[in-house]
Design a protein around this motif. Structure first.
Motif, PDB file in Angstrom:
ATOM      1  N   GLY A   1      89.899  18.744  52.782  1.00  0.00           N
ATOM      2  CA  GLY A   1      89.517  18.178  51.485  1.00  0.00           C
ATOM      3  C   GLY A   1      89.138  19.281  50.517  1.00  0.00           C
ATOM      4  N   SER A   2      89.643  19.195  49.281  1.00  0.00           N
ATOM      5  CA  SER A   2      89.386  20.275  48.315  1.00  0.00           C
ATOM      6  C   SER A   2      88.582  19.788  47.125  1.00  0.00           C
ATOM      7  CB  SER A   2      90.713  20.875  47.845  1.00  0.00           C
ATOM      8  OG  SER A   2      91.389  19.935  47.023  1.00  0.00           O
TER       9      SER A   2
ATOM     10  N   PRO B   1      84.520  18.991  45.589  1.00  0.00           N
ATOM     11  CA  PRO B   1      83.327  19.843  45.566  1.00  0.00           C
ATOM     12  C   PRO B   1      82.800  20.161  46.971  1.00  0.00           C
ATOM     13  CG  PRO B   1      83.143  18.127  43.900  1.00  0.00           C
ATOM     14  CD  PRO B   1      84.390  17.837  44.675  1.00  0.00           C
TER      15      PRO B   1
ATOM     16  N   GLY C   1      84.374  20.393  49.903  1.00  0.00           N
ATOM     17  CA  GLY C   1      85.226  21.375  50.563  1.00  0.00           C
ATOM     18  C   GLY C   1      85.034  22.760  49.972  1.00  0.00           C
TER      19      GLY C   1
ATOM     20  N   TYR D   1      92.600  22.454  53.578  1.00  0.00           N
ATOM     21  CA  TYR D   1      93.750  21.532  53.569  1.00  0.00           C
ATOM     22  C   TYR D   1      93.453  20.364  52.646  1.00  0.00           C
ATOM     23  CZ  TYR D   1      95.516  24.128  57.539  1.00  0.00           C
ATOM     24  OH  TYR D   1      95.984  25.133  58.350  1.00  0.00           O
ATOM     25  N   GLU D   2      94.432  19.997  51.833  1.00  0.00           N
ATOM     26  CA  GLU D   2      94.249  18.918  50.858  1.00  0.00           C
ATOM     27  C   GLU D   2      95.462  17.989  50.895  1.00  0.00           C
ATOM     28  OE1 GLU D   2      92.003  17.645  48.460  1.00  0.00           O
ATOM     29  OE2 GLU D   2      93.666  16.258  48.080  1.00  0.00           O
TER      30      GLU D   2
ATOM     31  N   GLY E   1      87.941  11.865  39.081  1.00  0.00           N
ATOM     32  CA  GLY E   1      86.812  10.949  38.940  1.00  0.00           C
ATOM     33  C   GLY E   1      86.045  11.189  37.646  1.00  0.00           C
TER      34      GLY E   1
ATOM     35  N   ALA F   1      85.585   9.906  49.805  1.00  0.00           N
ATOM     36  CA  ALA F   1      85.582   8.453  49.973  1.00  0.00           C
ATOM     37  C   ALA F   1      86.823   7.890  49.295  1.00  0.00           C
ATOM     38  CB  ALA F   1      84.315   7.855  49.377  1.00  0.00           C
TER      39      ALA F   1
ATOM     40  N   VAL G   1      79.243   5.331  37.047  1.00  0.00           N
ATOM     41  CA  VAL G   1      80.678   5.039  36.998  1.00  0.00           C
ATOM     42  C   VAL G   1      80.914   3.820  36.099  1.00  0.00           C
ATOM     43  CG1 VAL G   1      82.715   4.410  38.345  1.00  0.00           C
ATOM     44  CG2 VAL G   1      81.090   6.074  39.264  1.00  0.00           C
TER      45      VAL G   1
ATOM     46  N   ASP H   1      80.696   5.035  32.623  1.00  0.00           N
ATOM     47  CA  ASP H   1      81.918   5.797  32.287  1.00  0.00           C
ATOM     48  C   ASP H   1      83.016   4.836  31.844  1.00  0.00           C
ATOM     49  OD1 ASP H   1      80.959   8.322  32.935  1.00  0.00           O
ATOM     50  OD2 ASP H   1      82.033   8.502  34.836  1.00  0.00           O
TER      51      ASP H   1
ATOM     52  N   TYR I   1      82.000   3.417  46.124  1.00  0.00           N
ATOM     53  CA  TYR I   1      83.133   3.937  46.870  1.00  0.00           C
ATOM     54  C   TYR I   1      82.829   3.791  48.364  1.00  0.00           C
ATOM     55  CZ  TYR I   1      85.305   5.956  42.686  1.00  0.00           C
ATOM     56  OH  TYR I   1      85.925   6.129  41.477  1.00  0.00           O
TER      57      TYR I   1
ATOM     58  N   TRP J   1      80.581  13.496  50.463  1.00  0.00           N
ATOM     59  CA  TRP J   1      80.427  12.038  50.471  1.00  0.00           C
ATOM     60  C   TRP J   1      80.685  11.427  51.842  1.00  0.00           C
ATOM     61  CZ3 TRP J   1      82.173   9.141  45.404  1.00  0.00           C
ATOM     62  CH2 TRP J   1      81.231   9.438  44.395  1.00  0.00           C
TER      63      TRP J   1
ATOM     64  N   ILE K   1      77.611  16.183  41.513  1.00  0.00           N
ATOM     65  CA  ILE K   1      78.218  17.378  42.095  1.00  0.00           C
ATOM     66  C   ILE K   1      77.144  18.322  42.667  1.00  0.00           C
ATOM     67  CG2 ILE K   1      79.591  19.433  41.551  1.00  0.00           C
ATOM     68  CD1 ILE K   1      81.080  17.611  39.476  1.00  0.00           C
TER      69      ILE K   1
END
Ligand code: FAD
Length: 461
Positions: A13-14, A16, A18, A37-38, A50, A104, A156, A159, A331, A367, A376
């Protein structure tokens, strides 16, 4: 003296989590090599897909992540879905330690009748749509109604309300996708309700986001002063952020209440408001059964106080008319691979300071470690904690680095045999440059490419 072999660490996962985990390990270990890896060709997770397009300053963390990715002890492999293209077991064979930071990928569901009617969307899908997340690029949300209902009282939810009601000229200068900008230009939505099961003292959004909403040009907040009766006293001794947030809501409710008498409704074309102590029971269909026409809400009273207050239905019901429902109730992380323990009740990987329970050499951060809450900075701190656990386990010999591991040497062959071609960080930088160039003409920071195939074509894959 013989040199200790380099520990090989892999991060899945890339986002924050990761990147911050990788950063901390690289900074505090002189030899460690970290491969990230992503799943998608492009990096940065929710920072790209997001964070709201009108909050570009939040995305500055990308500069730090880019610095980490350019380190000669760090490598990025995009376009690799762990659990499908390569298993966690295979990664564990190839690396001394594996850190799962895959976020998530799902959302919580309301679990009420009518939830699947057309016109009902999860916040995750809607946000993914306006931010160019490939899986949501074809969402085409129906914005032909005047009233939208957002279920949830978090950032969210705010937003989404802001994106729905912002003057188009504000959004035009952002990296919102062209296709969603065009859809918003035709939107008929002029009223947005944000409903929550609990009261004003339990809202999860923060003051900056609320203030931004209150000050949004061309819109008027509609807060009912009665919802705030007695709350000034109740927050006297509350922690400062809660106190200031509540005071801002009270001030707004009273101000706008006074103004409303003098201000003609027509002068303010767009409105938004907070509805409290309302729990959705059913999404109501139009006569033809095809679309949403409203939501039936149970009124609630609060049992207990503060953060732990529980909403209990009073037995009274109310119908709220709306043609668009966005459920923003959280999420949810998913299990990745049968080899990894998963706590289905809390939807997280069970862990102790980031060490996955019962699986030595396996770690988690972000997460998927602590649940889908927190900004973050929270994710950064928690990722540093996990990185610290990895460093301690290296130091104390819990991770045996005397056995050398092949890292990408091994994983690369596995991927090749399965027809998977990873995207490197310099290839991402080409995609990045192309996006920036496409945005330039329109005065946008970038025009995101929303089709992964197009990204891959661009770099000659
Ligand atoms: P993510 O950012 O989700 O990263 C996970 C990464 O793992 C993704 O890139 C994903 O593609 C990848 N992945 C998933 N599955 C696999 C797999 N099988 N194999 C390989 N890779 C995989 N915080 C702020 O501070 N300010 C804000 O303004 C803000 N706005 C937000 C707006 C929204 C809509 C949301 C949902 C969150 C927002 N946050 C904000 C919170 C912030 O985004 C999170 O704290 C943070 O992104 C969590 O980091 P993460 O790395 O755990 O997850």
């Amino acid at each position: 003296s013989s040199r200790a072999p380099a520990p090989r660490i892999c991060v899945v996962g890339s986002g924050p989590a990761g990147f911050y985990t990788a950063q901390h390990i690289l900074k505090h270990h002189d030899l460690a090599q970290v491969d990230i890896y992503e799943k998608l060709p492009v990096p940065f997770g929710l920072v790209r897909f997001g964070v709201a397009p009108d909050h570009p300053e939040v995305k500055n963390v990308i500069n730090t992540f880019t610095h980490t990715a350019r380190s000669d002890r760090c490598a990025y492999y995009g376009n690799v879905t762990v659990g499908r293209d390569v298993t966690v077991g295979e990664l564990q064979q190839a690396y001394h330690a594996v850190v799962l930071s895959y976020g998530a990928e799902d959302n919580r569901v309301l679990g009420i009748p009518g939830e699947n009617l057309s016109g009902v969307y999860s916040a995750r899908a809607f946000v993914g749509w306006y931010n160019g997340l490939p899986e949501n690029r074809d969402l085409k949300p129906d914005l032909s109604c005047e009233t939208a209902l957002i279920l949830g009282h978090g950032n969210v939810a705010l937003d989404i309300a802001r994106i729905l009601l912002s003057p188009l000229d504000f959004l035009r200068k952002t990296d919102i996708t062209d296709c969603s900008l065009a859809a918003l230009a035709c939107s008929k939505v002029k009223r947005v309700w944000l409903a929550g099961r609990r009261g004003p003292l339990q809202v999860a959004f923060t003051i900056k986001e609320l203030r931004e909403m209150i000050n949004l040009p061309g819109t008027q907040p509609v807060l009912n002063p009665a919802d705030f009766t007695g709350l000034e006293n109740a927050v006297k001794d509350a922690p400062r952020p809660r106190k200031r947030l509540t005071e801002l809501m009270i001030k707004t409710a009273l101000e706008k209440h006074r103004e409303k008498a003098v201000m003609a409704q027509a002068a303010v074309p767009r409105q938004w408001g907070l509805k409290f102590q309302r729990s959705p029971q059913e999404v109501l269909p139009t006569a033809d059964g095809m679309r949403v026409r409203g939501v039936r809400m149970a009124l609630t009273r609060l049992e207990g106080s503060g953060d732990s207050a529980k909403a209990v239905p009073t037995g009274d019901m109310e119908e709220l008319e709306c043609g668009l429902v966005l459920s923003s109730i959280g999420y949810r992380s998913l299990p990745l691979d049968p080899a990894v323990p998963f706590d289905t009740q809390h939807s997280i990987i069970p862990n102790n300071l980031g060490r996955v329970m019962g699986v030595p050499g396996l770690y988690c951060s972000g997460w998927v470690k602590r649940g889908p809450v927190g900004v973050i900075i929270t994710t950064m701190n928690d990722s540093f904690d996990t990185a610290q656990s990895v460093l301690e386990d290296l130091q104390e010999g819990v991770l045996d680095v005397s056995v050398s591991k092949e890292g990408f040497g091994a994983v690369g062959s596995i991927l090749r045999s399965r027809g998977i071609r990873p995207v490197s960080f310099s290839e991402w930088e080409k995609i990045d440059a192309a996006e920036v160039a496409r945005g330039k003409a329109a005065g946008k920071p970038r025009e995101k490419i929303v089709d992964p195939q197009e990204m891959l074509q661009l770099i000659g894959h």
